[in-house]
Design an enzyme around this catalytic site. Structure first.
Site, PDB file in Angstrom:
ATOM      1  N   HIS A 291       4.019   0.899   0.004  1.00 57.71           N
ATOM      2  CA  HIS A 291       4.142   1.856  -1.116  1.00 57.71           C
ATOM      3  C   HIS A 291       5.336   2.802  -0.950  1.00 57.71           C
ATOM      4  O   HIS A 291       6.309   2.447  -0.305  1.00 57.71           O
ATOM      5  CB  HIS A 291       2.823   2.601  -1.302  1.00 57.71           C
ATOM      6  CG  HIS A 291       1.664   1.654  -1.280  1.00 57.71           C
ATOM      7  ND1 HIS A 291       1.271   0.930  -2.388  1.00 57.71           N
ATOM      8  CD2 HIS A 291       0.844   1.247  -0.264  1.00 57.71           C
ATOM      9  CE1 HIS A 291       0.253   0.145  -2.057  1.00 57.71           C
ATOM     10  NE2 HIS A 291      -0.023   0.319  -0.776  1.00 57.71           N
ATOM     11  N   GLU A 306      -2.009   7.199   0.636  1.00 57.31           N
ATOM     12  CA  GLU A 306      -1.669   6.122   1.565  1.00 57.31           C
ATOM     13  C   GLU A 306      -0.202   6.169   1.988  1.00 57.31           C
ATOM     14  O   GLU A 306       0.126   6.009   3.167  1.00 57.31           O
ATOM     15  CB  GLU A 306      -1.981   4.772   0.904  1.00 57.31           C
ATOM     16  CG  GLU A 306      -1.659   3.585   1.796  1.00 57.31           C
ATOM     17  CD  GLU A 306      -1.935   2.250   1.115  1.00 57.31           C
ATOM     18  OE1 GLU A 306      -2.461   2.244  -0.016  1.00 57.31           O
ATOM     19  OE2 GLU A 306      -1.614   1.209   1.715  1.00 57.31           O
ATOM     20  N   HIS A 359      -0.305  -0.534   6.067  1.00 55.67           N
ATOM     21  CA  HIS A 359      -1.000   0.034   4.903  1.00 55.67           C
ATOM     22  C   HIS A 359      -2.244   0.785   5.359  1.00 55.67           C
ATOM     23  O   HIS A 359      -2.675   0.656   6.495  1.00 55.67           O
ATOM     24  CB  HIS A 359      -1.434  -1.095   3.951  1.00 55.67           C
ATOM     25  CG  HIS A 359      -0.313  -1.675   3.164  1.00 55.67           C
ATOM     26  ND1 HIS A 359      -0.173  -1.496   1.810  1.00 55.67           N
ATOM     27  CD2 HIS A 359       0.748  -2.433   3.558  1.00 55.67           C
ATOM     28  CE1 HIS A 359       0.920  -2.122   1.400  1.00 55.67           C
ATOM     29  NE2 HIS A 359       1.496  -2.705   2.430  1.00 55.67           N
ATOM     30  N   GLU A 422      -4.091  -2.824   8.022  1.00 54.55           N
ATOM     31  CA  GLU A 422      -4.740  -1.746   7.271  1.00 54.55           C
ATOM     32  C   GLU A 422      -5.322  -0.802   8.324  1.00 54.55           C
ATOM     33  O   GLU A 422      -6.315  -1.113   8.967  1.00 54.55           O
ATOM     34  CB  GLU A 422      -5.857  -2.298   6.383  1.00 54.55           C
ATOM     35  CG  GLU A 422      -5.403  -3.266   5.295  1.00 54.55           C
ATOM     36  CD  GLU A 422      -4.942  -2.566   4.011  1.00 54.55           C
ATOM     37  OE1 GLU A 422      -4.811  -1.316   4.023  1.00 54.55           O
ATOM     38  OE2 GLU A 422      -4.713  -3.269   3.005  1.00 54.55           O
TER      39      GLU A 422
HETATM   40 ZN   LIG Z   1      -1.534  -0.468   0.493  1.00 53.32          ZN
END
Ligand SMILES: [Zn+2]
Length: 460
Positions: A291, A306, A359, A422
């Site tokens: 992102h 995030e 992420h 993640e």
């Molecule tokens: Zn993400």
């Protein structure tokens, strides 16, 4: 109303109690009458052990364990002389039991007992004067020695990789090939050494990177492992760890430690030597913070975004990798928008060797109970994903959501082995406050970087 208030208090107490580290060293004791060392940790641990020489010392490493107080250096007896305990590196507590000078112990008689991986007893055999045993093994071949559990070849190289072990169908020969160390010339000239020790009849030096053992059919499998001074040919049970304090006569002997109850033990870990470096910046890793800019990614508890979690983690991963000699590129190093296409394209254009996307996860804000780390791959990144996930779990106390295969754009369109980590849930009651904490983010970065470095050390 009251119940809800109570639940909140319990929840915050639980969060407060979640330790940042996997485990803590609690206490130790040595009973001289029984030659028994006991120690305990607050969570399950899988120790590794090795025997070093001059003076003989049993070195026990507790991965994922913090000592959390000052080191110990205490005299405990006459032949089993001293116990030293210290923080070996950021994540490993090291316990060293030292014998009196001139005495050693039979590594095969060292016994490890555990209760749920938290309480460990190490029972040592009676120390013996160094002498008789070694004399019968003295082959007086330069650069070659019979050790207390195998064979040792002195070389100038240290970093073994691509070890390939192939046992014949009749189980009589074991063909070992490796990269990263050269068998000395005098042994190549000699061609073969007849031994008849430990079920090994002879060792044939086929080439500077290949040897063949002729063994009894019931002999265990053998392999080579690299220490700082040379190669150990050892039963295939463990790896040589970084030395306590290497001296010219050190031949580490690996001692098998039985696994504690698997339900409480952390996954097995690999120790990255402190001095590990990638030479000549020859591995290029693309770090991809998810992102950025107009795309905040997931938004979690307290508005935690995030993109703001993953950028500092990614920058720290990049810094740690560069410190070890890895070439690093980033798809973004500040708060800007980059398309998925551009991320994969940048990696492919640079011919990156590895691609690591970072992420943070999210689920509905009504599910604060969902927490934990997961790592994705699509095709070639599977082993990298497994290594990184395992390393995170060994260094950080966080939920394990596993290694998974998924058709994410950046995983499908990047040619290098690629993974997507993640690092936790911005919507999770346990994860969110930690992801907002710079100290935790640094710890996560350290674990991811260590995972990548371990993968590099095993594959490049
Ligand atoms: Zn993400």
């Amino acid at each position: 109303m009251q119940l809800r208030w109570f639940a909140l208090v319990v929840l915050s107490l639980l969060m407060w109690a979640t330790p940042a580290q996997a485990g803590r060293f609690l206490q130790w004791r040595f009973r001289e009458a029984e030659n028994r060392l006991t120690f305990s940790t607050d969570t399950g641990v899988q120790p590794t052990a090795q025997l070093l020489s001059n003076p003989t010392r049993l070195v026990i490493d507790l991965p994922g364990t913090q000592l959390g107080r000052s080191s110990v250096n205490q005299r405990v007896g006459s032949l089993i002389r001293r116990v030293r305990i210290g923080q070996f590196n950021r994540f490993t507590t090291r316990v060293v039991v030292e014998m009196a000078p001139g005495y050693t112990i039979d590594p095969e008689q060292v016994q490890f007992l555990s209760a749920r991986g938290r309480q460990w007893s190490v029972i040592l055999p009676e120390p013996q004067r160094i002498g008789q045993q070694q004399q019968t093994d003295n082959l007086s071949i330069p650069n070659f020695r019979v050790t207390q559990n195998g064979f040792f070849i002195r070389t100038n190289a240290t970093r073994l990789r691509r070890i390939d072990v192939d046992r014949s169908r009749d189980r009589r020969t074991i063909d070992i090939e490796f990269k990263g160390a050269d068998i000395p010339e005098n042994l190549l000239d000699l061609r073969r050494v007849e031994l008849d020790r430990y079920g090994v009849e002879e060792i044939e030096f086929k080439d500077d990177d290949r040897l063949i053992l002729t063994v009894a059919p019931d002999s265990p499998d053998w392999t080579v492992s690299g220490g700082s001074l040379g190669l150990s040919i050892v039963p295939r049970s463990g790896r040589v760890l970084d030395n306590d304090r290497p001296t010219a006569n050190d031949d580490p002997i690996i001692i098998a430690v039985p696994r504690p109850d698997p339900s409480t033990a952390p996954p097995p870990t690999t120790t990255l030597p402190d001095d590990f470096r990638v030479p000549n910046a020859r591995v290029l890793t693309m770090i991809d913070p998810g992102h950025g800019g107009k795309d905040p990614g997931a938004i979690g508890i307290g508005g935690l975004q995030e993109k703001d979690v993953v950028l500092p983690i990614s920058l720290e991963v990049a810094r740690l990798l560069s410190e070890r000699g890895v070439s690093v590129l980033m798809t973004r190093s500040d708060d800007r928008f980059i398309s998925l296409q551009a991320r994969s394209a940048a990696s492919n254009r640079a011919r990156a060797d590895l691609f690591v996307s970072i992420h943070a996860n999210a689920i509905s804000l009504s599910r604060p109970d969902v927490n934990g780390v997961e790592t994705y791959y699509y095709t070639s990144g599977r082993r990298l994903a497994e290594t990184v996930q395992r390393q995170i779990l060994s260094e950080i106390s966080i939920g394990n959501r596993g290694v998974k295969r998924a058709r994410f754009y950046v995983l499908r369109h990047t040619s290098a082995p690629s993974i997507l980590v993640e690092v936790g849930f911005v919507t999770g009651a346990q994860d969110a406050p930690r992801l907002a904490d710079p100290a935790f983010r640094d710890q996560m970065a350290q674990a991811i970087a260590n995972g990548i470095l371990i993968y590099i050390s095993e594959n490049f």
